[in-house]
Write a protein that holds these residues in place. Structure first.
Motif, PDB file in Angstrom:
ATOM      1  N   PHE A 136      -2.316  -8.411  -3.985  1.00 23.81           N
ATOM      2  CA  PHE A 136      -0.956  -8.943  -3.943  1.00 23.81           C
ATOM      3  C   PHE A 136      -0.576  -9.406  -2.532  1.00 23.81           C
ATOM      4  N   GLY A 137      -1.191  -8.799  -1.511  1.00 23.81           N
ATOM      5  CA  GLY A 137      -0.950  -9.263  -0.137  1.00 23.81           C
ATOM      6  C   GLY A 137      -1.446 -10.687   0.066  1.00 23.81           C
ATOM      7  N   ILE A 138      -2.612 -10.991  -0.503  1.00 23.99           N
ATOM      8  CA  ILE A 138      -3.149 -12.363  -0.408  1.00 23.99           C
ATOM      9  C   ILE A 138      -2.245 -13.334  -1.164  1.00 23.99           C
ATOM     10  N   ILE A 139      -1.785 -12.922  -2.351  1.00 25.02           N
ATOM     11  CA  ILE A 139      -0.870 -13.781  -3.117  1.00 25.02           C
ATOM     12  C   ILE A 139       0.388 -14.063  -2.301  1.00 25.02           C
ATOM     13  N   TRP A 140       0.936 -13.027  -1.677  1.00 21.44           N
ATOM     14  CA  TRP A 140       2.148 -13.197  -0.860  1.00 21.44           C
ATOM     15  C   TRP A 140       1.867 -14.099   0.342  1.00 21.44           C
ATOM     16  N   GLY A 141       0.717 -13.912   0.991  1.00 22.95           N
ATOM     17  CA  GLY A 141       0.366 -14.753   2.130  1.00 22.95           C
ATOM     18  C   GLY A 141       0.250 -16.218   1.750  1.00 22.95           C
ATOM     19  N   LEU A 142      -0.351 -16.489   0.582  1.00 21.48           N
ATOM     20  CA  LEU A 142      -0.456 -17.878   0.108  1.00 21.48           C
ATOM     21  C   LEU A 142       0.926 -18.460  -0.181  1.00 21.48           C
ATOM     22  N   TYR A 165       0.836  -1.211   0.000  1.00 22.08           N
ATOM     23  CA  TYR A 165       0.000   0.000   0.000  1.00 22.08           C
ATOM     24  C   TYR A 165       0.866   1.254   0.000  1.00 22.08           C
ATOM     25  N   THR A 166       2.014   1.200   0.708  1.00 24.50           N
ATOM     26  CA  THR A 166       2.933   2.343   0.697  1.00 24.50           C
ATOM     27  C   THR A 166       3.575   2.539  -0.665  1.00 24.50           C
ATOM     28  N   VAL A 167       3.549   1.487  -1.495  1.00 23.46           N
ATOM     29  CA  VAL A 167       4.149   1.579  -2.835  1.00 23.46           C
ATOM     30  C   VAL A 167       3.106   2.023  -3.864  1.00 23.46           C
ATOM     31  N   PHE A 168       1.926   1.352  -3.869  1.00 24.27           N
ATOM     32  CA  PHE A 168       0.933   1.600  -4.913  1.00 24.27           C
ATOM     33  C   PHE A 168      -0.113   2.648  -4.531  1.00 24.27           C
ATOM     34  N   ASP A 169      -0.314   2.882  -3.221  1.00 23.33           N
ATOM     35  CA  ASP A 169      -1.337   3.814  -2.738  1.00 23.33           C
ATOM     36  C   ASP A 169      -2.734   3.403  -3.203  1.00 23.33           C
ATOM     37  N   THR A 170      -2.920   2.120  -3.474  1.00 22.76           N
ATOM     38  CA  THR A 170      -4.226   1.582  -3.878  1.00 22.76           C
ATOM     39  C   THR A 170      -4.534   0.379  -3.003  1.00 22.76           C
TER      40      THR A 170
END
Length: 372
Positions: free
Chosen positions: A69-75, A57-62
């Protein structure tokens, strides 16, 4: 309620990566152990999802992109943790177990760093913002200084030229005033011929003064235009300097991305961040150490028994294929050895060879005739 608890337990057992067919026949205590390991893996992946979503979020501000992408990383973290734990097997020697655990511990440490760092950024957000504010203020001052270095030499040069023009006027005014004092003193008889009245000397000095006064007025007219043009140039340069400062300021204001926050975090006291890292390291390595320090249990024996069955069956299949191959080779050798002594087969091959030689001789004779 009881069914819900069983469903949660089965889910956590699934997260642990154990063989479902083997664990369901194990004792309840064995199932609870692996359910605890699976719960640790699941919640570690959940924390990784939250941490990576904040970092992104600090990178994309969206927020939606960050969550996706957080869910992808968590998986991904979930799959890695599950793989790490499921591939650790109990051995007869503790040394063998430690050897197989070392690379998995290194991977777990890397995962702990990746998970803990974004959460540290969120936990110490206020302190990081203060550090960033100080850095932004310093960057603003440095930016103004750097921009001023581009415009100041030219501005100072033009101001120096303006000062020179004004000084030239002042010098001329002093000259005119001196001539005025000269001819007035001559008229009053205080200096020069010391004769009161407007004589020839007075007229000469008066004419000299009037000529200088005319030159002064012309100089003021000419110089005023030059000074005005140079002052307008200075005003434009100052305006350009301010516009450039305004243009570059948003770059400084937006200096709060992921890398800037990580650098700001590194400028804070290291001990709190280190303890947070240790916490996640303990969580990440807990399932590994749980399997390492525990003795062989019911599930381990069943898994070893299944692996032994498969290993024995494969060895039997390999041995059987090797025996069939050797038997076939022996039979072929014997068959061809017996055929070697049969008279009928010998006579037949002799007849075929005789016919082949006749054909070759006839063909050679025909070729020779064609050449001649």
């Amino acid at each position: 309620m009881y069914k819900l608890i069983l469903m949660i337990k089965d889910f956590f057992i699934l997260c642990s990566g154990v063989d479902q067919n083997l664990i369901k026949d194990c004792a309840n205590g064995e199932q609870n152990k692996y359910a605890g390991i699976g719960a640790t893996i699941f919640f570690t992946a959940l924390m990784a999802t939250i941490a990576s979503a904040y970092a992104l979020y600090t990178v994309f501000d969206t927020i939606y992109t960050a969550i996706f992408f957080g869910i992808i990383w968590g998986l991904l973290i979930f799959n890695l943790d599950r793989f790490i734990v499921s591939t650790i097997k109990k051995r007869d020697s503790k040394r063998q177990e430690i050897v197989q655990v070392i690379p998995r511990l290194l991977l777990a440490m890397i995962i702990a760093v990746v998970i803990s760092k974004p959460l540290e950024l969120k936990i110490f957000e206020k302190e990081i913002n203060q550090v960033l504010l100080t850095e932004k203020n310093q960057m603003t001052l440095d930016n103004k200084t750097q921009i001023a270095q581009q415009f100041t030499p030219e501005i100072e040069k033009i101001n120096s030229e303006i000062a020179s023009l004004k000084e030239e006027i002042a010098t001329k005014e002093n000259e005119v005033n001196s001539l005025y004092e000269t001819y007035i003193s001559e008229a009053e008889g205080r200096k020069g011929t010391k004769l009161i009245g407007k004589g020839p000397v007075y007229k000469e000095k008066r004419e000299k003064h009037d000529a200088a006064l005319k030159e002064l007025n012309q100089l003021k007219t000419d110089t005023a235009e030059k000074i005005k043009a140079k002052e307008e140039t200075v005003t434009n340069l100052v305006q350009q300097q301010k516009e450039y400062e305004t243009k570059t300021q948003p770059i400084i204001s937006n200096f709060d991305g992921l890398m800037a926050r990580v650098n700001a975090l590194n400028k804070l006291p290291w001990l709190p961040s280190f303890f947070i890292f240790l916490l996640f390291l303990a969580i990440e390595t807990a399932p590994i150490f749980a399997k390492l320090i525990s003795s062989k249990s019911e599930y381990d024996f069943k898994l070893e028994n299944e692996e032994s069955k498969i290993r024995t069956w494969i060895q039997q299949q390999v041995h059987q294929r090797e025996a069939i191959l050797q038997t076939d080779k022996d039979l072929n050798d014997k068959i061809y050895s017996d055929l070697k002594t049969e008279e009928e087969l010998y006579n037949y091959k002799q007849k075929m060879a005789r016919n082949l030689l006749k054909l070759q001789a006839d063909s050679f004779y025909k070729n020779q005739q064609e050449i001649l």
